[in-house]
Structures are given as structure tokens and as C-alpha cells.
Scaffold this active site. Structure first.
Site, PDB file in Angstrom:
ATOM      1  N   GLU A 248       0.841  -1.203   0.000  1.00  0.00           N
ATOM      2  CA  GLU A 248       0.000   0.000   0.000  1.00  0.00           C
ATOM      3  C   GLU A 248       0.870   1.245   0.000  1.00  0.00           C
ATOM      4  O   GLU A 248       2.006   1.207   0.478  1.00  0.00           O
ATOM      5  CB  GLU A 248      -0.864   0.030   1.273  1.00  0.00           C
ATOM      6  CG  GLU A 248      -1.873  -1.081   1.341  1.00  0.00           C
ATOM      7  CD  GLU A 248      -2.656  -1.062   2.652  1.00  0.00           C
ATOM      8  OE1 GLU A 248      -2.347  -0.246   3.543  1.00  0.00           O
ATOM      9  OE2 GLU A 248      -3.572  -1.879   2.776  1.00  0.00           O
ATOM     10  N   LYS A 250       2.253   4.642   1.436  1.00  0.00           N
ATOM     11  CA  LYS A 250       2.397   5.135   2.804  1.00  0.00           C
ATOM     12  C   LYS A 250       2.227   6.647   2.767  1.00  0.00           C
ATOM     13  O   LYS A 250       2.990   7.357   2.111  1.00  0.00           O
ATOM     14  CB  LYS A 250       3.773   4.773   3.365  1.00  0.00           C
ATOM     15  CG  LYS A 250       3.926   5.189   4.810  1.00  0.00           C
ATOM     16  CD  LYS A 250       5.220   4.654   5.375  1.00  0.00           C
ATOM     17  CE  LYS A 250       5.304   4.836   6.874  1.00  0.00           C
ATOM     18  NZ  LYS A 250       5.019   6.186   7.315  1.00  0.00           N
ATOM     19  N   ARG A 255      -2.772   9.590  11.659  1.00  0.00           N
ATOM     20  CA  ARG A 255      -3.427   8.285  11.709  1.00  0.00           C
ATOM     21  C   ARG A 255      -4.744   8.445  12.454  1.00  0.00           C
ATOM     22  O   ARG A 255      -4.779   9.035  13.531  1.00  0.00           O
ATOM     23  CB  ARG A 255      -2.545   7.276  12.434  1.00  0.00           C
ATOM     24  CG  ARG A 255      -3.188   5.897  12.452  1.00  0.00           C
ATOM     25  CD  ARG A 255      -2.159   4.841  12.556  1.00  0.00           C
ATOM     26  NE  ARG A 255      -2.699   3.507  12.584  1.00  0.00           N
ATOM     27  CZ  ARG A 255      -1.933   2.454  12.793  1.00  0.00           C
ATOM     28  NH1 ARG A 255      -0.642   2.599  12.991  1.00  0.00           N
ATOM     29  NH2 ARG A 255      -2.458   1.246  12.793  1.00  0.00           N
ATOM     30  N   ARG A 270      -3.035   8.275  16.927  1.00  0.00           N
ATOM     31  CA  ARG A 270      -1.994   7.252  17.095  1.00  0.00           C
ATOM     32  C   ARG A 270      -1.788   6.901  18.575  1.00  0.00           C
ATOM     33  O   ARG A 270      -1.577   5.756  18.927  1.00  0.00           O
ATOM     34  CB  ARG A 270      -0.705   7.811  16.476  1.00  0.00           C
ATOM     35  CG  ARG A 270       0.612   7.203  16.882  1.00  0.00           C
ATOM     36  CD  ARG A 270       0.852   5.915  16.138  1.00  0.00           C
ATOM     37  NE  ARG A 270       2.217   5.456  16.324  1.00  0.00           N
ATOM     38  CZ  ARG A 270       2.748   5.001  17.443  1.00  0.00           C
ATOM     39  NH1 ARG A 270       2.012   4.959  18.538  1.00  0.00           N
ATOM     40  NH2 ARG A 270       3.982   4.591  17.483  1.00  0.00           N
ATOM     41  N   GLU A 300      -5.346   7.159   7.071  1.00  0.00           N
ATOM     42  CA  GLU A 300      -4.447   8.286   7.281  1.00  0.00           C
ATOM     43  C   GLU A 300      -5.113   9.513   6.661  1.00  0.00           C
ATOM     44  O   GLU A 300      -5.518   9.481   5.494  1.00  0.00           O
ATOM     45  CB  GLU A 300      -3.105   7.961   6.604  1.00  0.00           C
ATOM     46  CG  GLU A 300      -1.967   8.860   6.970  1.00  0.00           C
ATOM     47  CD  GLU A 300      -1.238   8.467   8.269  1.00  0.00           C
ATOM     48  OE1 GLU A 300      -1.602   7.461   8.916  1.00  0.00           O
ATOM     49  OE2 GLU A 300      -0.304   9.207   8.623  1.00  0.00           O
ATOM     50  N   PHE A 340      -7.258   2.249   5.263  1.00  0.00           N
ATOM     51  CA  PHE A 340      -6.428   1.087   4.961  1.00  0.00           C
ATOM     52  C   PHE A 340      -6.746  -0.164   5.766  1.00  0.00           C
ATOM     53  O   PHE A 340      -6.185  -1.221   5.507  1.00  0.00           O
ATOM     54  CB  PHE A 340      -4.929   1.422   5.019  1.00  0.00           C
ATOM     55  CG  PHE A 340      -4.436   1.997   6.325  1.00  0.00           C
ATOM     56  CD1 PHE A 340      -4.327   1.205   7.443  1.00  0.00           C
ATOM     57  CD2 PHE A 340      -4.043   3.325   6.403  1.00  0.00           C
ATOM     58  CE1 PHE A 340      -3.854   1.716   8.634  1.00  0.00           C
ATOM     59  CE2 PHE A 340      -3.559   3.857   7.598  1.00  0.00           C
ATOM     60  CZ  PHE A 340      -3.474   3.041   8.713  1.00  0.00           C
ATOM     61  N   ARG A 415       3.961  -4.259  17.345  1.00  0.00           N
ATOM     62  CA  ARG A 415       4.748  -3.950  16.171  1.00  0.00           C
ATOM     63  C   ARG A 415       5.268  -5.285  15.663  1.00  0.00           C
ATOM     64  O   ARG A 415       5.819  -6.070  16.415  1.00  0.00           O
ATOM     65  CB  ARG A 415       5.923  -3.040  16.557  1.00  0.00           C
ATOM     66  CG  ARG A 415       6.630  -2.448  15.346  1.00  0.00           C
ATOM     67  CD  ARG A 415       7.814  -1.619  15.770  1.00  0.00           C
ATOM     68  NE  ARG A 415       7.466  -0.410  16.501  1.00  0.00           N
ATOM     69  CZ  ARG A 415       6.999   0.705  15.948  1.00  0.00           C
ATOM     70  NH1 ARG A 415       6.801   0.757  14.650  1.00  0.00           N
ATOM     71  NH2 ARG A 415       6.747   1.751  16.688  1.00  0.00           N
ATOM     72  N   LYS A 421       7.356  -1.373   6.678  1.00  0.00           N
ATOM     73  CA  LYS A 421       7.413  -0.092   5.976  1.00  0.00           C
ATOM     74  C   LYS A 421       8.742   0.069   5.254  1.00  0.00           C
ATOM     75  O   LYS A 421       9.786  -0.403   5.724  1.00  0.00           O
ATOM     76  CB  LYS A 421       7.164   1.066   6.945  1.00  0.00           C
ATOM     77  CG  LYS A 421       8.054   1.089   8.168  1.00  0.00           C
ATOM     78  CD  LYS A 421       7.516   2.062   9.222  1.00  0.00           C
ATOM     79  CE  LYS A 421       8.388   2.035  10.465  1.00  0.00           C
ATOM     80  NZ  LYS A 421       7.833   2.760  11.602  1.00  0.00           N
TER      81      LYS A 421
HETATM   82  P1  ATP Z   1       5.190   4.166  14.150  1.00  0.00           P
HETATM   83  O1  ATP Z   1       3.821   4.739  13.964  1.00  0.00           O
HETATM   84  O2  ATP Z   1       5.416   2.909  13.363  1.00  0.00           O
HETATM   85  O3  ATP Z   1       5.643   4.085  15.577  1.00  0.00           O
HETATM   86  P2  ATP Z   1       6.180   6.631  13.172  1.00  0.00           P
HETATM   87  O4  ATP Z   1       5.151   7.376  13.923  1.00  0.00           O
HETATM   88  O5  ATP Z   1       7.578   7.134  13.171  1.00  0.00           O
HETATM   89  O6  ATP Z   1       6.251   5.125  13.579  1.00  0.00           O
HETATM   90  P3  ATP Z   1       6.266   5.798  10.510  1.00  0.00           P
HETATM   91  O7  ATP Z   1       7.435   4.967  10.823  1.00  0.00           O
HETATM   92  O8  ATP Z   1       6.492   6.883   9.528  1.00  0.00           O
HETATM   93  O9  ATP Z   1       5.601   6.473  11.739  1.00  0.00           O
HETATM   94  O10 ATP Z   1       5.139   4.822   9.901  1.00  0.00           O
HETATM   95  C1  ATP Z   1       4.032   4.264  10.507  1.00  0.00           C
HETATM   96  C2  ATP Z   1       2.777   5.114  10.252  1.00  0.00           C
HETATM   97  O11 ATP Z   1       2.503   5.234   8.870  1.00  0.00           O
HETATM   98  C3  ATP Z   1       1.503   4.515  10.779  1.00  0.00           C
HETATM   99  O12 ATP Z   1       1.363   4.693  12.157  1.00  0.00           O
HETATM  100  C4  ATP Z   1       0.442   5.265   9.982  1.00  0.00           C
HETATM  101  O13 ATP Z   1       0.101   6.468  10.628  1.00  0.00           O
HETATM  102  C5  ATP Z   1       1.137   5.650   8.700  1.00  0.00           C
HETATM  103  N1  ATP Z   1       0.588   5.038   7.476  1.00  0.00           N
HETATM  104  C6  ATP Z   1       0.450   5.677   6.299  1.00  0.00           C
HETATM  105  N2  ATP Z   1      -0.044   4.898   5.351  1.00  0.00           N
HETATM  106  C7  ATP Z   1      -0.251   3.684   5.908  1.00  0.00           C
HETATM  107  C8  ATP Z   1      -0.758   2.447   5.425  1.00  0.00           C
HETATM  108  N3  ATP Z   1      -1.137   2.291   4.174  1.00  0.00           N
HETATM  109  N4  ATP Z   1      -0.809   1.405   6.301  1.00  0.00           N
HETATM  110  C9  ATP Z   1      -0.411   1.547   7.575  1.00  0.00           C
HETATM  111  N5  ATP Z   1       0.068   2.707   8.089  1.00  0.00           N
HETATM  112  C10 ATP Z   1       0.156   3.767   7.275  1.00  0.00           C
END
Ligand code: ATP
Length: 582
Positions: A248, A250, A255, A270, A300, A340, A415, A421
Site C-alpha cells: 500500500e 504510505k 493516523r 496514534r 491516514e 487502509f 509492532r 514499511k
Molecule cells: P510508528 O507509527 O510505526 O511508531 P512513526 O510514527 O515514526 O512510527 P512511521 O514509521 O512513519 O511512523 O510509519 C508508521 C505510520 O505510517 C503509521 O502509524 C500510519 O500512521 C502511517 N501510514 C500511512 N499509510 C499507511 C498504510 N497504508 N498502512 C499503515 N500505516 C500507514
């Protein structure tokens, strides 16, 4: 239970520097409280009146608390303020002033439930005259409390209880209180992941036993702890790990976990706070476009240029984060929610279902329209196709991709490699940014001496032991003005000794309660004998080389949401492979 008894426990918890001791004290407490008291006790230990998604806050700033102390003790406000300046702790101020009053011995009859209920009443005051009613409520409560009880009430109200207890420690202690060991932890954790309310889990366990815990199901209105993604450096590694999978786009926005019950819509962030007021446009879109009476789904939210359909950069989306003018903002930069995942719909709990079925049901549930769209997705087993999809996403200004295992359930609160990702920043560079928790700081030397702060001590989270382990001394990335601001912020969380959940060989000039998370960019991860992250017996730990702060405090992350020791080890391995490949 008398509140004075709970205060004895607070004192013991505060005095310990060992996490295991903390665990024992808590399990003793959970055995001793009555069933109807356990939820309030858990909330107080978590330094809140209710889980964050209920949005209940005392809402009394420093000034108001000092006024309540003056009223309760009959001491003039000016003197209270002077004493507060001297002692720096509202708890000690009220304790000392009450000790000086003669009839002190008559007090101390309050129960835990009475204190909790009265604090709730203070929190619930809104509208005209509410400030005065809050002051009156708190002053009445303090006047009935013994000096030591008042110390903890005042600290709680100001958000400065600082017992530093993590959710995993509370879960372990609940298990021990009932079963004598930690064996119930997985089942308690499952229930917690589904309701995000530790008080409710504790009350169910004490009231209905394990049967009640096992019967836990998702419910609309109770946010589900969010599933999180792991990372890998390349498309090939992702396919090697997942095989045929969904990929998918990103998207970098907010979130949102959306809960719909008829026309009532709630949105959680989140970190599971209620963010509904921030998204009037999405709420309206959910009512119009979701073909289900009841539903829980995630997506998102981002600002999209309505003319061109292009997604704006995060800096535009983030402007939505404000208290006033949300409606105008929604007109100027309307958001689109890219859905998503589906977790629940009309009586069906989708969390145990495989991704493919969840996605298919999500596609059926979302009607075509402008406010809600489906996150674009392809299914493939070809690393080249993944690579192409990734490059296209990057060209469109997106952050990258998230690959998803087709047969995996929704892993609430975890996690894992069911979601992987791949972000732009991994490619070509050695590592992604890391989120670290601040646990102390050093007084500056040279030109920084003037600022009173020269470097921060940063730690990552160790899930296994529920502790924070040091990984970096961070001395750059902030402007002078930001250094001063961060010092002032940290000073408010200052503690006199190393907190029980912090594992550190380094002794900073000032210890602070693990609370604030910052994002740090570093050149690489190196082995280091001075840091405790990943350290085992004689083996060295890991450190960040040339770490610098990027941005500011991450308000959407709790200390336990910082990167973990396990992730650092994975990044270290990833970095080795990228180095070899380069
Ligand atoms: P995390 O949320 O994993 O602790 P982070 O806040 O630093 O880390 P990222 O590492 O950038 O965020 O990536 C995770 C986030 O990406 C998810 O929490 C969600 O908000 C976002 N996201 C965007 N598109 C998607 C998708 N298609 N599926 C799942 N998450 C997505």
C-alpha cells in the site's frame, strides 16, 4: 481503602530505584484494594483520571492550584507563591503549610473513592464560573486531607505525581496479584489491546476473574491499540520475508481510528487520544460514505489539493492541529481520509480475520466519494513491482510504502513483520531517524554554560523488561532558544534520583522522569561500552554516532512509543547489510 494507605504505597513506589521492587509493591496494592476501587487506583497510578480517549482532565494550571492551596490553608496567596518558588513542588508547599496548622491530627479520614470522586467532580466543571468552582473543590478537598495526603493530591492535580510506572509493569503486577506470577500477562494484554483501558481490565479481572478477561471483545467507542509496522531496507528483503503480499502507499498525515455508531462518529489518534473535534470534514464524510451502521476502521488523513488531487506535504496537513479556526481550516485545506484497515463492522469483529478479508470488506463498506478513499494497493510477489510502486509513490511526494502479510490478523498493540514499511529515507542513507526518550540532561560547558544545558541523555525502550536504556548523548540540532525551552520543560519533570525504570551507566547532571520523546537523526549506530541499549554482561551496548535533534518534542508519542532496543539491533544489522551492498 483509606487514601492515606494509598499514599503509603505512593511513597514506597517513589523511593525505589528497582523495577522489580516496583512490581512487587504494586501487586501487593492490587491484592489489598477492593474491587470497586481498583480502576480508580490504576488510573491514579497512571497519573490520569480516566484513559486519554475519554478526554477527562482536571484543567487547573499552576496558578489555580496555588490559589486553592492558599484557600485551604488560610495562608495569603503571596506567601504560598514565595514558598512554591523556594520548594519548587506544590505538594511540599501544601504539606508544610498544613503541618503548621494545629488541628492537623483531625484530618486524614478520606477514602480512595472519595478522593477520586471529588477529583472527577473538579474535572467535570465547565462553562461560566467553572474556574472558581474548581478552586473551591480542590481547596475543600485539601482542607480535609492530612498533610501527606495533600502532598500527593496537589502533585496529581498539577500532573506531577511522577511515579513513572509503565503499562507492562501494571499488567505484570495485576497478574501476580491474582495468579501469584506473571502467567496471565498475555491474556490481560489482549484485553488491554482491545479496550485501551487498564482500569477496566483490572476491574474485570478482580470482579469476574479470567473468564471475564477471556470474554473481552472490541467495542465501538473504545479505541483499539494500534498495530505498528517493522522496517526492512529493500523490496527484495520484504518479498523474501512476506512472499506474495499487499503493498500500500504510505501517506504522511494523521493516523485516524474511526468509530461509527449510527450518526455518532469518534476519531482517535496514534496515541489513542480523542481527536474528533479536529476533523469535522472527515466526520461528515464518514456519515455519508460508510455503508454500515456500526464500524471501526483506520486510515491516514491528509490535506489534498482539490484542483489537482495532489497530496500536500505534511507541513500543510499539520496546520489542522489547532484549537480554534478548525472550520475555516477545513474549508481551506479539506482533508481526505485514505482508509487502509477494517477492524469491526455491524457485529462482526474483523481483528482476527486475515488482511485479505478485512480489505475486501473495507472496499465493500466505503462508498465512492470525495472525503473517504481507499489507500491504493497492489498485490504482488515480484520485488521489481514493489520497487516500481515505491518509486512511483516517492515521485508523487508520498513517504513510501507499507507491505502487508495477506494472511495476518490485525495485531492490536503490536509492532510486527505483518506490516513492513519502506521509506524514502532508508534508501542510500544508513539509517532512518530514531525516536528517543529524554531521561536527563547535562549542564552546558563553554558557550552553553549560559543556557544551563549542553546535552540531553536519550534512551530507547526495552519492551522485555519495561525499562529505558540509554543510547545517546545529544548535543546538537536545537537553536539557543530551543535549548532554553527544552531545559525549562525538563525541569518540570526533574526527579532527585534515577527513576526505577531507567537503566543507565551514565549519570547526567539532572535526571528527569521519562516523558518526552524527540526524533533524532544520526550518522550510524556504533557499539559502545557506555550505553546500556543492547548491552549484555561483557558485551558492549549500542550508541548513536553524531546524533542531532530534528523537529521538536513528539507530542503524539508516549515514552513507551519511542524506538525499542530490538529495533536498534535490527537497524544495526540493516546498516551492516547496506554497507556491504554499497
Ligand atoms: P510508528 O507509527 O510505526 O511508531 P512513526 O510514527 O515514526 O512510527 P512511521 O514509521 O512513519 O511512523 O510509519 C508508521 C505510520 O505510517 C503509521 O502509524 C500510519 O500512521 C502511517 N501510514 C500511512 N499509510 C499507511 C498504510 N497504508 N498502512 C499503515 N500505516 C500507514
Amino acid at each position: 481503602m483509606r487514601f492515606a494507605k494509598l499514599v503509603d504505597y505512593f511513597e514506597r513506589l517513589e523511593a525505589t530505584t528497582k523495577r522489580l521492587e516496583m512490581f512487587d509493591i504494586l501487586s501487593e496494592l492490587f491484592r489489598e484494594v477492593e474491587v470497586e476501587e481498583i480502576a480508580p487506583v490504576v488510573y491514579l497510578l497512571e497519573e490520569q483520571l480516566a484513559p486519554p480517549f475519554r478526554g477527562i482532565e482536571i484543567g487547573m494550571a499552576e496558578k489555580l492550584v496555588l490559589r486553592a492551596i492558599a484557600k485551604a490553608t488560610g495562608v495569603e496567596e503571596g506567601r504560598v507563591a514565595t514558598l512554591y518558588k523556594k520548594l519548587g513542588d506544590p505538594g511540599l508547599v501544601v504539606e508544610r503549610l498544613l503541618e503548621q496548622k494545629k488541628e492537623a491530627s483531625a484530618r486524614g479520614k478520606l477514602t480512595v473513592l472519595a478522593v477520586y470522586t471529588r477529583l472527577m467532580e473538579i474535572a467535570e466543571q465547565t462553562g461560566e464560573g467553572s474556574v472558581e468552582r474548581k478552586i473551591q473543590g480542590l481547596s475543600d478537598l485539601l482542607a480535609e486531607a492530612g498533610p501527606k495526603e495533600a502532598r500527593y493530591i496537589a502533585r496529581f492535580v498539577m500532573g506531577r505525581l511522577r511515579l513513572g510506572i509503565g503499562d507492562p509493569t501494571i499488567l505484570d503486577a495485576l497478574s501476580k496479584a491474582v495468579a501469584g506470577d506473571r502467567s496471565l500477562r498475555p491474556e490481560l494484554e489482549r484485553a488491554y489491546n482491545l479496550c485501551s483501558d487498564l482500569g477496566l481490565v483490572a476491574r474485570t479481572l478482580r470482579g469476574q476473574g479470567l473468564e471475564g478477561i477471556r470474554a473481552f471483545r472490541v467495542r465501538v467507542g473504545h479505541p483499539i491499540r494500534m498495530a505498528l509496522a517493522e522496517r526492512l531496507p529493500t523490496a527484495e528483503e520484504i518479498i523474501r520475508r512476506l512472499g506474495r503480499c499487499a503493498v500500500e502507499v504510505k501517506i504522511d498525515g494523521f493516523r485516524c481510528q474511526v468509530h461509527k455508531q449510527g450518526d455518532a462518529v469518534e476519531i482517535f489518534s496514534r496515541n489513542l487520544e480523542r481527536t474528533t473535534p479536529m476533523f469535522p470534514d472527515i466526520v461528515e464524510g464518514v456519515r455519508r460514505q460508510v455503508a454500515a451502521r456500526e464500524a471501526i476502521f483506520e486510515g491516514e488523513a491528509v490535506a489534498v489539493n482539490e484542483e489537482t488531487g495532489e497530496i500536500y506535504p505534511f507541513q500543510v496537513t499539520v496546520q489542522r492541529k489547532r484549537k480554534h479556526g478548525v472550520e475555516e481550516m477545513a474549508r481551506e485545506y479539506p482533508l481526505v481520509l485514505y482508509a487502509f484497515d477494517l477492524l469491526y463492522s455491524d457485529g462482526m469483529d474483523y481483528t482476527p480475520e486475515p488482511y485479505e478479508r478485512r480489505r475486501a470488506a473495507l472496499e465493500r463498506m466505503i462508498r465512492p466519494g470525495d472525503r473517504l478513499k481507499l489507500a491504493e494497493m497492489i498485490i504482488t510477489e515480484d520485488p521489481k513491482a514493489v520497487e516500481r510502486f515505491f518509486e512511483e509513490s516517492i515521485e508523487r511526494g508520498l513517504e513510501g510504502i507499507v507491505a502487508k502479510r495477506l494472511d495476518a490478523p490485525y495485531q492490536a498493540g503490536a509492532r510486527g513483520f505483518h506490516w513492513i514499511k519502506l521509506k524514502r529515507s532508508y534508501k542510500g542513507e544508513l539509517s532512518d531517524t530514531l525516536d528517543v526518550v529524554l531521561i536527563g540532561y547535562f549542564h552546558g560547558r563553554g558557550s552553553r554554560a549560559r543556557l544551563g544545558i549542553g546535552a540531553l541523555l536519550g534512551a530507547v525502550y526495552d519492551e522485555e523488561s519495561d525499562t529505558f536504556k540509554t543510547i545517546a548523548k545529544i548535543g546538537s540540532g536545537l537553536s539557543e532558544e530551543e535549548w532554553v525551552r527544552i531545559r525549562e520543560l525538563l525541569d518540570r519533570s526533574r526527579v532527585s534520583h534515577r527513576p526505577a525504570r531507567v537503566d543507565s551507566l551514565i549519570e547526567p547532571d539532572v535526571w528527569v522522569e521519562p516523558r518526552y520523546v524527540v526524533t533524532v537523526l544520526a550518522d550510524e549506530i556504533t557499539k559502545s561500552p557506555v550505553h546500556t541499549c543492547g548491552k549484555r554482561d561483557d558485551e558492549p551496548g549500542y550508541a548513536l554516532r553524531f546524533p542531532r535533534v530534528v523537529g521538536w518534542i513528539r507530542e503524539d508519542k508516549r515514552p513507551e512509543d519511542a524506538n525499542t532496543v530490538r529495533e536498534v539491533l535490527e537497524l544495526y544489522e540493516m546498516q551492516k547489510r547496506v554497507k556491504l551492498a554499497g
